[in-house]
Write a protein that holds these residues in place. Structure first.
Motif, PDB file in Angstrom:
ATOM      1  N   THR A 162      -7.289 -17.447  19.083  1.00 39.47           N
ATOM      2  CA  THR A 162      -8.483 -17.721  19.511  1.00 39.47           C
ATOM      3  C   THR A 162      -9.619 -18.422  18.998  1.00 39.47           C
ATOM      4  O   THR A 162      -9.539 -19.122  19.875  1.00 39.47           O
ATOM      5  CB  THR A 162      -9.146 -16.646  19.699  1.00 39.47           C
ATOM      6  N   GLU A 163      -9.413 -18.754  18.129  1.00 39.84           N
ATOM      7  CA  GLU A 163     -10.364 -19.486  17.418  1.00 39.84           C
ATOM      8  C   GLU A 163      -9.715 -20.777  17.428  1.00 39.84           C
ATOM      9  O   GLU A 163     -10.596 -22.010  17.914  1.00 39.84           O
ATOM     10  CB  GLU A 163     -10.301 -19.245  15.759  1.00 39.84           C
ATOM     11  N   ARG A 164      -8.063 -21.413  17.635  1.00 35.78           N
ATOM     12  CA  ARG A 164      -7.734 -22.212  17.250  1.00 35.78           C
ATOM     13  C   ARG A 164      -7.240 -23.047  18.925  1.00 35.78           C
ATOM     14  O   ARG A 164      -6.524 -23.879  19.321  1.00 35.78           O
ATOM     15  CB  ARG A 164      -6.381 -22.311  16.425  1.00 35.78           C
ATOM     16  N   LYS A 165      -7.978 -22.177  19.743  1.00 33.67           N
ATOM     17  CA  LYS A 165      -7.888 -22.145  21.191  1.00 33.67           C
ATOM     18  C   LYS A 165      -5.998 -22.807  21.525  1.00 33.67           C
ATOM     19  O   LYS A 165      -5.389 -23.632  22.350  1.00 33.67           O
ATOM     20  CB  LYS A 165      -8.129 -23.120  21.959  1.00 33.67           C
ATOM     21  N   ALA A 166      -5.200 -21.480  21.091  1.00 31.55           N
ATOM     22  CA  ALA A 166      -4.004 -21.992  20.690  1.00 31.55           C
ATOM     23  C   ALA A 166      -2.740 -20.639  22.251  1.00 31.55           C
ATOM     24  O   ALA A 166      -3.009 -19.876  22.166  1.00 31.55           O
ATOM     25  CB  ALA A 166      -3.541 -21.462  19.912  1.00 31.55           C
TER      26      ALA A 166
END
Ligand code: SF4
Length: 308
Positions: free
Chosen positions: A20-24
């Protein structure tokens, strides 16, 4: 008493947070380990993964859980995104059987003969090709070309399968998949004798004598669709054994028999939960393709996507 957390669950939770943090987004091939398939956003065969990579809008980063040529293909089709492969050593021996210098030499000997490159090739070989194909569409791609002869590489077994379904002359390359080569006709016959009601479904990377014993010859994506739709209750499966996880998960009422326990692709199994986590933590290992190779390689893949 405090219960210990399952390490795999804990790893999957860390991965979910970082994702989620990395938008992966996590793309995984059908041959990946069960625990990788279970956390993937999308699981598929080469063609389905190529299409998915080209259509991604929502993510900035693609974590590709598969082998190197697949991650390279994702980068070619989604050049604006960061593409990570959790283990850069996850190669494909079949790809390595068609080095670009030898492909150029063979092309020079065959002027006017188009090169059809299976997606299981490196980007620099794709850049030499007129068009790419996958195991799901190889026959259609070869038949779409106007020429009477084609050079098909690197898989001779897939090329021989295509030759059965085309009027064109298919010039073969001496490559093969070591994993599918381990599926032997006597093993298929033995299993058929033990389970006479079972349907035999194999991948076209299998050798011709194994294909001769099959009821269906399908790519992994086609196998999964076929298993969902077919009334068959028991199936003998001739491909890398990672697919059994998804077949059983999607068809709990059916029985799937693996032809051999040796049909494991060690490269596919290099991707583990730990390596996916490290990939997201350290944003490694980035897949890059030089522009001079990326442009013609992308064109060969896009040519394929226009036909299918
Ligand atoms: S299963 Fe065969 S073709 Fe697929 S990555 Fe492994 S070695 Fe290559």
């Amino acid at each position: 008493m405090k219960l210990a957390t399952d390490p795999q669950v804990e790893l999957a939770q860390h991965i979910a947070r970082l994702r989620t943090e990395r938008k992966a987004i996590l793309l995984a091939h059908n041959y990946q380990l069960p625990e990788i398939q279970d956390i993937a956003d999308f699981i598929g065969d080469s063609l389905e993964l190529s299409r998915r990579a080209a259509a991604i809008e929502e993510a900035e980063v693609i974590v590709f859980c598969g082998v190197w040529f697949m991650a390279e293909t994702a980068k070619l089709l989604s050049p604006q995104r960061t593409v990570l492969i959790p283990d850069p050593q996850a190669g494909c021996p079949m790809c390595d059987m068609a080095p670009v210098e030898e492909v150029r030499k063979r092309k020079a000997e065959l002027p006017g003969v188009p090169v059809v490159a299976y997606v299981n090739t490196t980007a620099d070989v794709k850049a030499e090709a007129d068009i790419c194909c996958t195991s799901a569409n190889a026959v259609k791609i070869v038949n779409s070309l106007p020429n009477p002869r084609v050079l098909f590489l690197p898989d001779k077994n897939l090329g021989l399968w295509v030759q059965r379904h085309t009027e064109k002359e298919v010039l073969l390359w001496p490559g093969y998949c070591p994993t599918h080569q381990r599926i032997l006709a006597p093993q298929v016959k033995r299993l058929k004798a033990q389970h006479p009601d079972a349907v035999v479904v194999v991948h076209p990377e299998c050798t011709p004598d194994v294909i001769d014993l099959a009821d269906e010859v399908l790519s992994t994506g086609q196998m999964l669709r076929w298993a969902r739709e077919s009334p068959a209750r028991s199936v003998i499966v001739g491909t890398e054994l990672g697919i059994i996880h998804r077949l059983e998960k999607e068809n709990p009422e059916k029985t799937f028999y693996q032809i051999s326990k040796l049909t494991v692709c060690p490269n596919m199994k290099r991707i583990t939960l730990e390596k996916v986590l490290w990939a997201l933590e350290d944003m490694h290992f980035r897949v890059e393709v030089p522009e001079g190779i990326a442009v013609p390689a992308r064109r060969a893949i896009e040519q394929m996507l226009e036909v299918v």
